[in-house]
Design a protein around this motif. Structure first.
Motif, PDB file in Angstrom:
ATOM      1  N   UNK A 142       3.977  -6.160   6.312  1.00 48.15           N
ATOM      2  CA  UNK A 142       2.676  -5.491   6.362  1.00 48.15           C
ATOM      3  C   UNK A 142       2.715  -4.449   7.474  1.00 48.15           C
ATOM      4  N   UNK A 143       1.841  -3.473   7.355  1.00 51.24           N
ATOM      5  CA  UNK A 143       1.782  -2.399   8.345  1.00 51.24           C
ATOM      6  C   UNK A 143       0.324  -2.100   8.656  1.00 51.24           C
ATOM      7  N   UNK A 144      -0.003  -1.973   9.936  1.00 55.12           N
ATOM      8  CA  UNK A 144      -1.376  -1.677  10.339  1.00 55.12           C
ATOM      9  C   UNK A 144      -1.375  -1.216  11.792  1.00 55.12           C
ATOM     10  N   UNK A 145      -2.522  -0.691  12.193  1.00 57.75           N
ATOM     11  CA  UNK A 145      -2.675  -0.245  13.575  1.00 57.75           C
ATOM     12  C   UNK A 145      -2.999  -1.432  14.472  1.00 57.75           C
ATOM     13  N   UNK A 146      -2.412  -1.451  15.653  1.00 58.80           N
ATOM     14  CA  UNK A 146      -2.711  -2.494  16.636  1.00 58.80           C
ATOM     15  C   UNK A 146      -4.046  -2.163  17.296  1.00 58.80           C
ATOM     16  N   UNK A 147      -4.938  -3.138  17.276  1.00 56.61           N
ATOM     17  CA  UNK A 147      -6.287  -2.935  17.804  1.00 56.61           C
ATOM     18  C   UNK A 147      -6.547  -3.832  19.005  1.00 56.61           C
ATOM     19  N   UNK A 148      -7.580  -3.511  19.760  1.00 60.66           N
ATOM     20  CA  UNK A 148      -7.964  -4.330  20.904  1.00 60.66           C
ATOM     21  C   UNK A 148      -8.636  -5.613  20.455  1.00 60.66           C
ATOM     22  N   UNK A 149      -8.530  -6.638  21.267  1.00 58.55           N
ATOM     23  CA  UNK A 149      -9.172  -7.912  20.957  1.00 58.55           C
ATOM     24  C   UNK A 149      -9.862  -8.477  22.186  1.00 58.55           C
TER      25      UNK A 149
ATOM     26  N   UNK B 103       0.843  -1.198   0.000  1.00 62.76           N
ATOM     27  CA  UNK B 103       0.000   0.000   0.000  1.00 62.76           C
ATOM     28  C   UNK B 103       0.881   1.251   0.000  1.00 62.76           C
ATOM     29  N   UNK B 104       0.334   2.393  -0.431  1.00 59.82           N
ATOM     30  CA  UNK B 104       1.166   3.596  -0.586  1.00 59.82           C
ATOM     31  C   UNK B 104       2.092   3.929   0.577  1.00 59.82           C
ATOM     32  N   UNK B 105       1.659   3.844   1.849  1.00 59.76           N
ATOM     33  CA  UNK B 105       2.602   4.186   2.922  1.00 59.76           C
ATOM     34  C   UNK B 105       3.819   3.265   2.970  1.00 59.76           C
ATOM     35  N   UNK B 106       3.614   1.961   2.739  1.00 58.27           N
ATOM     36  CA  UNK B 106       4.724   1.010   2.747  1.00 58.27           C
ATOM     37  C   UNK B 106       5.609   1.230   1.530  1.00 58.27           C
ATOM     38  N   UNK B 107       4.998   1.453   0.373  1.00 55.56           N
ATOM     39  CA  UNK B 107       5.762   1.719  -0.842  1.00 55.56           C
ATOM     40  C   UNK B 107       6.634   2.959  -0.663  1.00 55.56           C
TER      41      UNK B 107
END
Length: 329
Positions: free
Chosen positions: A196-203, A78-82
């Protein structure tokens, strides 16, 4: 972490004046794989030779998602990783031209005059030998070279890059490998570990009660990475790296009807990661998802997964300078 001074620009006409007159590498560059790096390397070398800025011109969203919206496309970067990857390679900016059907209907001449000449004011362009552009793909290598002579910019075309087995490296080939869980082979074509890059969410915090607290991340639905257990490296927002073991999938023992989730047990870490945008790099596929007869059996297997991941990660070495910046301390 993105190199200081690097710029992401959404519109060619927003290019800062000091970046005009540069060398631009053009392409989708999804994956920024070794084939792409051959094109990007030529652009960097040309920019250094001319002592001008080095730019990347890419298109967002990916043209295939515009022309075939009913067919999901596994986007590798995705654009931020690229942007992070091309920044690490040494570029000054990435221009993310918005791709729409209206934009695609412009003629090849419109693209040259509007984007390359007036927008970016380029001195040289580098692209793959098969790059086509403009309505009905009317612009090709010969058109681009003729346009360069007309508008005063140079053109370098780069042949397809082949791996050690003489096969062309392509984004589609890498997508297929990742869909099969072949993250080691994919890394060989990428030149770095798939990340991969993403926000850490609650579970549900079940992992914490079992002694394996996890950082949970929802990935894009387009990601078709094979479900299963992986040896990984986890990068916090501040750049700190930790080894870990990650599960990607639907958690058949506890929630088999849930959406796919990436759950990373980060080794030797205690703290709160909720809300942080973190990255996970994949080093090896350990096993597929399994449904266990109870939580005791699940915990026993998780302990074996941890031991196997620790052993695998203890011996890894960087594949390249780019891999060194992505997945190594």
């Amino acid at each position: 972490m993105q190199r200081s001074g690097f710029k992401r620009i959404a519109d060619p006409f927003q290019l800062p004046a000091p970046l005009r007159g540069g060398v631009v590498a053009i392409g989708n560059f999804d994956g920024v794989h070794r084939g792409h790096q051959a094109v990007l390397g030529k652009a960097l070398a040309e920019a250094q030779r001319r002592a001008v800025p080095a730019l990347v011109l890419t298109f967002d969203p990916h043209p295939r998602t515009v022309f075939r919206p009913d067919v999901p496309l596994f986007i590798l970067t995705p654009p931020p990783v690229k942007a992070q990857l091309v920044a690490e390679l040494g570029f000054d900016a990435m221009v993310e031209q918005r791709f729409t059907r209206d934009f695609a209907s412009n003629s090849a001449e419109d693209f040259v005059i509007g984007v390359l000449d007036r927008g970016l004011g380029i001195s040289h362009v580098v692209t793959g030998f098969d790059f086509h552009f403009g309505k009905d793909r009317q612009g090709g290598p010969a058109f681009l070279m003729a346009s360069g002579e007309k508008h005063g910019f140079g053109v370098t075309l780069v042949d397809a890059f082949r791996d050690e087995g003489a096969e062309v490296i392509s984004s589609s080939r890498i997508r297929q490998l990742l869909t099969e869980g072949e993250v080691v082979q994919a890394a060989g074509l990428l030149g770095y570990r798939y990340t991969v890059e993403a926000q850490v969410t609650g579970g549900k915090r079940l992992g914490r009660t079992l002694g394996f607290p996890t950082a949970n991340m929802m990935l894009s639905p387009s990601v078709t990475l094979k479900h299963g257990i992986y040896a990984v490296r986890f990068r916090k927002a501040d750049g700190t790296l930790f080894d870990g073991v990650a599960s990607f999938g639907r958690r058949p023992t506890v929630d088999e009807n849930g959406a796919p989730l990436l759950e990373t047990y980060v080794f030797d870490f205690s703290g709160d990661l909720y809300g942080e945008t973190c990255a996970v790099s994949f080093f090896g596929y350990l096993r597929g998802e399994e449904k266990f007869d109870g939580l005791d059996a699940l915990v026993a297997q998780m302990k074996r997964d941890e031991a196997e991941a620790r052993a695998m990660l203890a011996g890894v070495r960087p594949l390249s300078a780019l891999d060194l910046t992505v997945a190594f301390p």
